[in-house]
Design an enzyme around this catalytic site. Structure first.
Site, PDB file in Angstrom:
ATOM      1  CD  GLU A  99      -2.712   1.624  -3.394  1.00 53.93           C
ATOM      2  OE1 GLU A  99      -3.595   2.489  -3.476  1.00 53.93           O
ATOM      3  OE2 GLU A  99      -1.638   1.802  -2.808  1.00 53.93           O
ATOM      4  CG  ASP A 133      -1.735   1.269   1.331  1.00 60.57           C
ATOM      5  OD1 ASP A 133      -2.685   1.407   0.555  1.00 60.57           O
ATOM      6  OD2 ASP A 133      -1.388   2.121   2.170  1.00 60.57           O
TER       7      ASP A 133
END
Length: 499
Positions: A231, A191
């Site tokens: 991501e 992330d």
């Protein structure tokens, strides 16, 4: 990682706990999902950014369960868990110690300050070059050991950026990876990794140094037996670059391109992307974040053309606002907190005007696109914008983060659009053609590219989807144990099987 549809969900918002989420999957989504991406369930799961600001990334919030609950899920499902690479909570033990003791803290070098990134100072050009996902500069004033310091905070003041290349920063990330591997996790999602490396004089976003870090961290993760999913919301060419370094990369360009095709009746941009995109994608239509537009627009840093022109991006955004009756406008940008400059907040079902035919056509396109499909829990239930939750929290993303109460899921799965969607997901999981080769038929001659035909073949088996994006007409053909079956209305798909 198996070639099966995965569910993306918060444990507390679907089932209430980790064990409850497993029960929902077994009871209501059996066969439709083969994996689950558990959004942050660490201590605390309900902080400043819905779990993306962990105080302790190695501890399960006891209100949701334990690591044994994760291991139980991993017995039957591929489990995906986030590694929040870029930052920690301002309430984490390491940061609290640094704030109290300053340079005397063992964690001192773990946290990025203005001075640690710019030891010689910074010019106006240095600061304006830094790429920002939100308005303002990436610094928050904090008193550290009695001295005012500027801490690097890419997202919110509660999320303190770490130096991932420092000894305590690397040790911290390594401890997270070992904990997840021990819990049976199949894949980790990195992330906010695009912001992880700060390099003076650059954008500090997706720089060559960032790619080097991603490659090294991927090797470390693979060494523990887990795959890596990256991501990053960025220009589409960056996704192609990332795909060559990791096991999986998100296809964030797909959702806006599907909407653009169904709004405009022209699939040319989507067709081009399907031709050039990485094949090792995780595909999505909806996620816990908003619908990204930066992924299809021009590069905000270099100005390179995007998959859509600026005028097309503007039309797309206005199209979402129109389809939602203005609800998405209330949840996006300056209208709500937790700002993102590049996302529109809405459920995907509402972004298509709650039109069942268009929604099923969009989901079928996703399921046929090469890659591992992930379906967000709200999308799996064709959920509508939660205006009550938005009003209570004033957090834009909460419009698409409904909390499903007891009995609500049982009711929602009886809706025809949901039953048809789950049948499409089961077909995607079970039909052998999806382990074969993918073909995208060339555009037909005509002024508008309005027919998208996607085919999977493996030996004698095939599955074919044809979507007319101008009117969302869709037909599906697939081989069965006794021949070939076909439906010309995807709402009829709830009866799909191989017989």
């Amino acid at each position: 990682m198996r070639n099966r549809v995965q569910l993306i969900t918060y444990a507390d918002r679907l089932g209430g706990t980790l064990a409850g989420t497993g029960a929902v999957i077994r009871e209501h989504l059996a066969g439709a999902v083969g994996g689950v991406h558990l959004l942050p369930f660490f201590t605390p799961y309900d902080g400043a950014d819905a779990g993306f600001d962990p105080q302790d990334h190695t501890a399960v919030d006891p209100r949701l369960g334990s690591w044994d609950d994760v291991r139980t899920l991993a017995q039957d499902l591929d489990v995906v868990v986030d590694v929040i690479v870029n930052h920690v909570s301002s309430d984490s033990a390491a940061f609290l110690d640094f704030r109290e003791r300053g340079a005397a803290s063992p964690s001192a070098s773990m946290f990025l300050t203005f001075g640690s990134v710019f030891p010689e100072g910074a010019t106006e050009a240095d600061l304006t070059a830094v790429y920002r996902p939100r308005p303002g500069l990436p610094f928050t004033p904090v008193t550290v050991a009695g001295e005012k310091r500027l801490l690097w905070t890419t997202f919110t003041p509660q999320q303190i950026d770490i130096d991932v290349r420092s000894e305590p920063g690397a040790a911290y990330l390594g401890s997270i990876l070992r904990t997840l591997a021990d819990a049976g996790v199949s894949m980790v999602r990195l992330d906010a990794v695009g912001y992880a490396i700060k390099t003076p004089g650059t954008s500090s976003f997706m720089t060559p140094e960032t790619f080097d870090f991603i490659e090294a961290f991927t090797a470390q993760t693979r060494g523990l037996g887990m795959d890596v999913l990256v991501e990053v919301h960025s220009h589409y060419e960056s996704q192609v670059q990332i795909g060559a370094l990791v096991d999986r990369v998100y296809d964030f360009a797909l959702p806006p391109l599907v909407l653009h095709s169904l709004y405009s009746g022209d699939a040319a941009a989507l067709r081009h992307w399907l031709d050039v995109r990485p094949r090792n994608c995780v595909t999505v239509l909806d996620t816990h974040d908003g619908i990204g537009v930066i992924d299809v627009g021009p590069d905000a840093i270099t100005g390179r053309p995007g998959l859509l022109t600026p005028a097309q991006v503007d039309a797309l955004v206005e199209g979402i606002h129109a389809a939602t009756g203005g609800a998405s406008r209330q949840a996006t940008g300056a209208a709500a907190s937790n700002l993102d400059l590049y996302q529109v907040n809405s459920t995907f079902y509402d972004a298509l005007g709650r039109d069942d035919a268009r929604y099923l056509a969009a989901r079928a396109i996703q399921l046929f696109a090469p890659g591992i499909p992930q379906v967000y829990y709200v999308g799996a239930l064709a959920g509508e914008n939660d205006m009550d939750l938005l009003a209570r929290t004033a957090v834009g993303r909460d419009i698409n983060r409904h909390v499903y109460g007891p009995g609500e899921v049982a009711h929602e799965v009886q809706r025809p659009v949901v039953r048809a969607q789950l049948a499409l997901m089961r077909l995607r999981n079970e039909h052998p053609a999806f382990d074969g080769d993918f073909t995208l038929e060339p555009a037909t001659d005509g002024a508008t590219d309005d027919l998208l035909t996607m085919t999977w073949r493996a030996g004698a088996d095939h599955a074919l989807l044809a979507v007319g994006v101008a009117d969302a007409s869709a037909s599906l053909e697939w081989t069965t144990a006794t021949g070939t079956a076909r439906v010309d209305d995807l709402l009829d798909a709830e009866g799909l099987d191989r017989r």
